[in-house]
Motif scaffolding. Sequence first.
Motif, PDB file in Angstrom:
ATOM      1  N   ARG A  43       0.805  -1.222   0.000  1.00 31.53           N
ATOM      2  CA  ARG A  43       0.000   0.000   0.000  1.00 31.53           C
ATOM      3  C   ARG A  43       0.834   1.267   0.000  1.00 31.53           C
ATOM      4  N   HIS A  44       1.999   1.217   0.629  1.00 36.29           N
ATOM      5  CA  HIS A  44       2.719   2.473   0.866  1.00 36.29           C
ATOM      6  C   HIS A  44       4.134   2.522   0.299  1.00 36.29           C
ATOM      7  N   ALA A  45       4.811   1.383   0.140  1.00 35.48           N
ATOM      8  CA  ALA A  45       6.252   1.440  -0.083  1.00 35.48           C
ATOM      9  C   ALA A  45       6.653   1.681  -1.536  1.00 35.48           C
ATOM     10  N   ARG A  46       5.809   1.225  -2.495  1.00 36.67           N
ATOM     11  CA  ARG A  46       6.179   1.273  -3.917  1.00 36.67           C
ATOM     12  C   ARG A  46       7.536   0.590  -4.116  1.00 36.67           C
ATOM     13  N   ALA A  47       7.672  -0.596  -3.547  1.00 34.70           N
ATOM     14  CA  ALA A  47       8.936  -1.329  -3.592  1.00 34.70           C
ATOM     15  C   ALA A  47       9.027  -2.147  -4.864  1.00 34.70           C
ATOM     16  N   THR A  48      10.242  -2.491  -5.261  1.00 32.05           N
ATOM     17  CA  THR A  48      10.500  -3.372  -6.395  1.00 32.05           C
ATOM     18  C   THR A  48      11.015  -4.732  -5.943  1.00 32.05           C
ATOM     19  N   ARG A  49      11.378  -4.811  -4.672  1.00 30.92           N
ATOM     20  CA  ARG A  49      11.914  -6.071  -4.159  1.00 30.92           C
ATOM     21  C   ARG A  49      11.614  -6.162  -2.662  1.00 30.92           C
TER      22      ARG A  49
END
Length: 422
Positions: A340-346
Amino acid sequence: MPDTVGMTDTVELPRRVGFDSWGPYALLAVGVLTAAGAAHAVGMTRGELYASGLLVAAAVPLQLYLGRARRNVPAPGGTTAALYFVRWAFGFVLTWLNPFFAFYAVAGYYSADRHLPRRLVMPGLVLTAITMAGSEIGGMPPHGLVAWMGFVVVFGANLGMVALFTRFGRQEQALTRAQAGTIAELERTNTALQQALDENAALHAQLLVQAREAGVADERRRLAAEIHDTIAQGLTGIIAQLQVVANAPDLTTAHTHLERACALARHSLGEARRSVHNLAPVALEAAGLPEALKETVAEWGERTGVRAEFTVTGTAEHLHDEVSATLLRIAQEALSNTSRHARATRVGVTLSFMGDEVTLDVRDDGTGFEPAAVPPRTRTGGFGLDGMRARAERIAGTLTLESEPGHGTAVSARVPLVGDDR
């Protein structure tokens, strides 16, 4: 000989109470029979025979009165003491007349402690010893120096036996009282222990109720936050897209927003299923925590399109259900926050078995944030960070959070390794 001197304040044995009732009469009967058989041998005169008969006749009602007085007044007193000494006098005179009446006089030995106050027990025993010594030397009074010397020796032997058995009786009395005190103390201790066990059981039941209520409250808060943050927002987005469809100027625009509404509906349905799934982690029913986490991470990666890896370090053990459920829910919430919040790729999830502890680490390379700057409502509403920390603390664990803007986020839960006894 007396074997319970000074024990008038203790409970008397039933056998002794019974002998005290019929024993003196039996001894008197034995004395009468043996004295009658030996009357000629000891040279009793007619007058002595009559005197003996009168004393024997008087001894029977005397013993009846003594027994009644003892029953009416359990503790020795003046009445029982006077009757004891009268009975001693009867026995002394009868033994003077015929030594075989000593069978009756011996009753003074074993009944002194029951009929005499403590200060008069020893005098009563000494008087009885005089009577018995006179009988043992062949009759009273002693005739000649040798007879008197024999009387002194026999009397001394009787006194020695009185002293010896009195000492044994008092030692037995002390031992009996000590045992009674020990038994009473054990009973008090057992009573106190039972009360403590009852109180502990009641407290345990109360704690279980409170823990259950706290768990229910936690789940309600979590579900409220889940519904607000995912399902409610998804429904709001669907409504917005449908409104655009209704006012779309052409079919292409309407079709585009309709597809967006369908995607939001599918996502909201998935969130609803995930929320229900978190109520009871069914993944743990068929597999242990490592397998459940591996499946959860894989499904999350497929759903979000983010590269997600799961690793186990150390020797995996079968954990207690509560420990497994707690770590699984912490992992699910941490992954949900990441999506929901991090916009992570890994994202990397690591489960580590380290001696007597289990550690769960969830790391991402997302945008990160400043933990101190998170608004209180975000930190405390629903499950959230404080909720994950509360879950860990409920099983005596800890939860730490490390994050920095632009450098991702790491959540680490450390809990005791409690195995499943099944």
